[in-house]
Write a protein that holds these residues in place. Structure first.
Motif, PDB file in Angstrom:
ATOM      1  N   UNK A  73      20.078 -26.442  28.595  1.00 38.97           N
ATOM      2  CA  UNK A  73      19.443 -26.100  27.326  1.00 38.97           C
ATOM      3  C   UNK A  73      20.382 -25.341  26.387  1.00 38.97           C
ATOM      4  N   UNK A  74      21.405 -24.724  26.928  1.00 40.62           N
ATOM      5  CA  UNK A  74      22.365 -24.003  26.093  1.00 40.62           C
ATOM      6  C   UNK A  74      23.368 -24.940  25.432  1.00 40.62           C
ATOM      7  N   UNK A  75      23.422 -26.174  25.918  1.00 39.17           N
ATOM      8  CA  UNK A  75      24.375 -27.146  25.383  1.00 39.17           C
ATOM      9  C   UNK A  75      23.664 -28.020  24.361  1.00 39.17           C
ATOM     10  N   UNK A  76      24.148 -28.064  23.110  1.00 36.45           N
ATOM     11  CA  UNK A  76      23.448 -28.836  22.070  1.00 36.45           C
ATOM     12  C   UNK A  76      23.308 -30.315  22.378  1.00 36.45           C
ATOM     13  N   UNK A  77      24.207 -30.858  23.187  1.00 36.47           N
ATOM     14  CA  UNK A  77      24.148 -32.284  23.488  1.00 36.47           C
ATOM     15  C   UNK A  77      22.957 -32.625  24.388  1.00 36.47           C
ATOM     16  N   UNK A  78      22.499 -31.648  25.169  1.00 41.53           N
ATOM     17  CA  UNK A  78      21.420 -31.900  26.135  1.00 41.53           C
ATOM     18  C   UNK A  78      20.120 -31.187  25.772  1.00 41.53           C
ATOM     19  N   UNK A  79      20.096 -30.520  24.623  1.00 42.06           N
ATOM     20  CA  UNK A  79      18.938 -29.704  24.267  1.00 42.06           C
ATOM     21  C   UNK A  79      17.650 -30.511  24.144  1.00 42.06           C
ATOM     22  N   UNK A  80      17.762 -31.771  23.707  1.00 45.41           N
ATOM     23  CA  UNK A  80      16.565 -32.578  23.441  1.00 45.41           C
ATOM     24  C   UNK A  80      16.109 -33.385  24.651  1.00 45.41           C
ATOM     25  N   UNK A  81      16.892 -33.378  25.750  1.00 44.35           N
ATOM     26  CA  UNK A  81      16.573 -34.239  26.888  1.00 44.35           C
ATOM     27  C   UNK A  81      15.356 -33.700  27.649  1.00 44.35           C
ATOM     28  N   UNK A  82      14.311 -34.511  27.845  1.00 48.37           N
ATOM     29  CA  UNK A  82      13.149 -34.051  28.613  1.00 48.37           C
ATOM     30  C   UNK A  82      13.524 -33.791  30.078  1.00 48.37           C
ATOM     31  N   UNK A 143      22.526 -32.441   7.428  1.00 53.36           N
ATOM     32  CA  UNK A 143      23.103 -32.177   8.736  1.00 53.36           C
ATOM     33  C   UNK A 143      22.738 -30.766   9.181  1.00 53.36           C
ATOM     34  N   UNK A 144      22.202 -30.637  10.390  1.00 59.25           N
ATOM     35  CA  UNK A 144      21.804 -29.307  10.825  1.00 59.25           C
ATOM     36  C   UNK A 144      21.395 -29.244  12.274  1.00 59.25           C
ATOM     37  N   UNK A 145      20.794 -28.124  12.634  1.00 58.25           N
ATOM     38  CA  UNK A 145      20.382 -27.916  14.019  1.00 58.25           C
ATOM     39  C   UNK A 145      19.249 -26.903  14.064  1.00 58.25           C
ATOM     40  N   UNK A 146      18.620 -26.808  15.221  1.00 60.79           N
ATOM     41  CA  UNK A 146      17.549 -25.846  15.411  1.00 60.79           C
ATOM     42  C   UNK A 146      17.719 -25.154  16.746  1.00 60.79           C
ATOM     43  N   UNK A 147      17.272 -23.916  16.821  1.00 63.91           N
ATOM     44  CA  UNK A 147      17.320 -23.231  18.104  1.00 63.91           C
ATOM     45  C   UNK A 147      16.202 -22.205  18.208  1.00 63.91           C
ATOM     46  N   UNK A 148      15.977 -21.752  19.431  1.00 60.58           N
ATOM     47  CA  UNK A 148      14.835 -20.904  19.738  1.00 60.58           C
ATOM     48  C   UNK A 148      15.227 -19.432  19.686  1.00 60.58           C
ATOM     49  N   UNK A 150      15.751 -17.339  21.976  1.00 59.40           N
ATOM     50  CA  UNK A 150      16.799 -16.959  22.924  1.00 59.40           C
ATOM     51  C   UNK A 150      18.142 -17.611  22.576  1.00 59.40           C
ATOM     52  N   UNK A 151      18.185 -18.286  21.401  1.00 61.49           N
ATOM     53  CA  UNK A 151      19.378 -18.966  20.880  1.00 61.49           C
ATOM     54  C   UNK A 151      19.780 -20.188  21.686  1.00 61.49           C
ATOM     55  N   UNK A 152      18.882 -20.700  22.512  1.00 64.67           N
ATOM     56  CA  UNK A 152      19.137 -21.994  23.150  1.00 64.67           C
ATOM     57  C   UNK A 152      18.806 -23.079  22.134  1.00 64.67           C
ATOM     58  N   UNK A 153      19.558 -24.178  22.162  1.00 67.56           N
ATOM     59  CA  UNK A 153      19.361 -25.245  21.189  1.00 67.56           C
ATOM     60  C   UNK A 153      18.046 -25.981  21.421  1.00 67.56           C
ATOM     61  N   UNK A 154      17.367 -26.323  20.341  1.00 70.92           N
ATOM     62  CA  UNK A 154      16.233 -27.233  20.450  1.00 70.92           C
ATOM     63  C   UNK A 154      16.672 -28.626  20.007  1.00 70.92           C
ATOM     64  N   UNK A 155      17.658 -28.693  19.103  1.00 69.92           N
ATOM     65  CA  UNK A 155      18.237 -29.976  18.708  1.00 69.92           C
ATOM     66  C   UNK A 155      19.483 -29.721  17.873  1.00 69.92           C
ATOM     67  N   UNK A 156      20.296 -30.729  17.744  1.00 71.29           N
ATOM     68  CA  UNK A 156      21.381 -30.740  16.773  1.00 71.29           C
ATOM     69  C   UNK A 156      21.538 -32.175  16.309  1.00 71.29           C
TER      70      UNK A 156
END
Length: 301
Positions: A73-82, A143-148, A150-156
């Motif tokens: 979850x800390x890696x933006x590439x995998x943040x969206x993976x269920x 172009x952007x990103x979102x995070x929670x 705790x600063x873990x990525x929700x998407x990029x």
């Protein structure tokens, strides 16, 4: 997703019998199946292949499922993976730990295989729809990103990642960036505030606010793209609008629907409707066409 399969599923479990059973079911159902026996293997596989969904045993040797999920979850590439957790333990602590670690679902062992396939299909459909919204942002040059919190990525968005990489920031750099430089700034930032990433780098980060999921929504762009923000500022000053109202009016002037504006700004369509009502009052008009005409007349003067 692979064009020849329904998706790539990574299953992690230290029980070889469970792995074999799930592997057989997934292949028969048309999925591409990857297998791991502990968390370290999951991270290793993900460094080479990005799966569409991960099934993970909560309690594995070496690196358990909870910590593995947190690292992903800390890696933006995998943040969206269920991530769906599987466990034989039947107590609330396991359930709570699963969701706190970033899982989206939870299955008790022994696994009901029919139920497993139903949940996989459902989460893959949701994930595809969710990721399409990010691509829509890219298509609208947002172009952007979102995070929670705790600063873990929700998407990029895909283009945001490319933009960072263009200036020498890899995914690991981004994790460090958000846990240091941006952490203090984002907690006090107001919508519209900007952060210069580096004096030597032509990247600007702009805070858009919180979306309907209460996630921080942030844009990143090169300095030469600042014209759009300047136009919003012009509308804000000319008509006594709030920053958000000015942003909504700007996209109305471009012919965007309220649904499209909601996706672009990371807010609900209902919120866009409320902003639109206020814009009409301040511009003393009663329809979008008139509002767009006035906005364009001012911007092109």
């Amino acid at each position: 997703m692979d064009n020849d399969t329904k998706g790539i599923i990574l299953t992690a479990d230290d029980d070889s019998q469970t792995l074999g059973m799930i592997n057989t079911v997934l292949i028969k159902a048309g999925y591409s199946s990857l297998l791991a026996m502990d968390g370290e293997q999951v991270l290793s596989i993900c460094s080479r292949i990005v799966p569409d969904l991960i099934l993970m045993d909560a309690f594995m040797p070496q690196l358990d499922g909870f910590e593995t999920c947190r690292r992903l979850r800390k890696d933006p590439l995998f943040a969206h993976i269920p991530v769906i957790f599987m466990t034989g333990l039947d107590h609330d602590d396991s359930l709570q730990l699963s969701f706190e670690a970033g899982a989206i679902d939870y299955l008790k062992k022994p696994i009901n295989l029919n139920e497993l396939l139903i949940r996989i299909k459902s989460h893959l459909q949701k994930s595809k729809s969710y990721f399409a919204a990010f691509e829509s942002l890219d298509n609208n040059n947002l172009t952007g990103f979102g995070f929670k919190d705790d600063l873990s990525f929700s998407y990029i968005t895909p283009n945001a990642l490319k933009l960072f990489e263009k200036y020498g920031y890899n995914r690991i750099d981004l994790v460090e960036l958000f846990s240091s430089k941006l952490k203090t700034w984002i907690q006090v930032a107001k919508p519209g505030d900007v952060f210069l990433l580096d004096n030597a780098v032509s990247l600007i980060i702009s805070y858009s606010g919180r979306n309907s999921a209460n996630e921080y929504v942030v844009r990143v762009y090169e300095k030469e793209e600042i014209k759009e923000d300047q136009k919003c500022l012009m509308l804000q000053q000319a008509f006594g609008l709030t920053l958000r109202e000015a942003q909504v009016l700007y996209y109305i002037s471009l012919g965007k629907s309220n649904k499209e504006i909601g996706i672009i700004l990371g807010i609900s369509s209902r919120t866009v409707d409320k902003h639109t009502e206020m814009i009409f009052q301040k511009l003393m008009v009663d329809n979008r066409t008139s509002a767009a005409f006035i906005a364009n007349q001012h911007l092109n003067a």
